[in-house]
Design a protein around this motif. Structure first.
Motif: not given
Length: 148
Positions: A78-80, A66-69, A119-121, A87-91
């Protein structure tokens, strides 16, 4: 379950659950220890994730991409968003490595990864190949009329 729901956050590993069912990782034999479940909206994927978590021998990851997405789709509002990215890694390379290569927690024999397909896009080709090669894959689908 109520306490777990209060402390649960998207993207967090739930860890081994409290209930043990005598169904081991044999269903994944030949596929590795990772079960990737790909879903769209309203496919009851969260309920299925909690059911796997309740087995007792399963680590469950909720939307680890999700964070990567969000990082790769800055227009996705997104509001959040800020809270999630804090809190999540986007790498993508680190997330995929943790999903596919990291050791399972003590007591777990299976890692269940609940994914939203979109989210895999823009997942880089190397990471996409690593995810595809890392375990078994399940697609959750619903009939379109059920969504209306």
């Amino acid at each position: 379950m109520a306490e777990e729901a209060r402390t649960y956050r998207r993207g967090a590993a739930l860890g081994p659950g409290p209930v043990s069912i005598d169904v081991g990782a044999s269903a994944l034999e030949g596929f590795g220890r990772v079960l990737h479940v790909w879903s769209g909206p309203r496919c009851r994927s969260t309920a299925l994730m909690y059911a796997f978590h309740a087995r007792g021998d399963c680590e469950a990851l909720d939307e680890p991409l999700y964070a990567h997405y969000l990082v790769s789709h800055p227009h996705a509002k997104r509001q959040y968003r800020d809270e999630l990215l804090a809190t999540m890694d986007g790498d993508a390379s680190r997330v995929v490595h943790n999903m596919t290569q990291r050791n399972l927690p003590q007591g777990a024999t299976v890692r269940y990864c609940k994914h939203m397909a979109k989210q895999a896009r823009r997942l880089p080709a190397e990471q996409r190949r690593a995810v595809l090669a890392s375990g078994a894959h399940v697609l959750l689908v619903r009939t379109p009329i059920d969504l209306i």
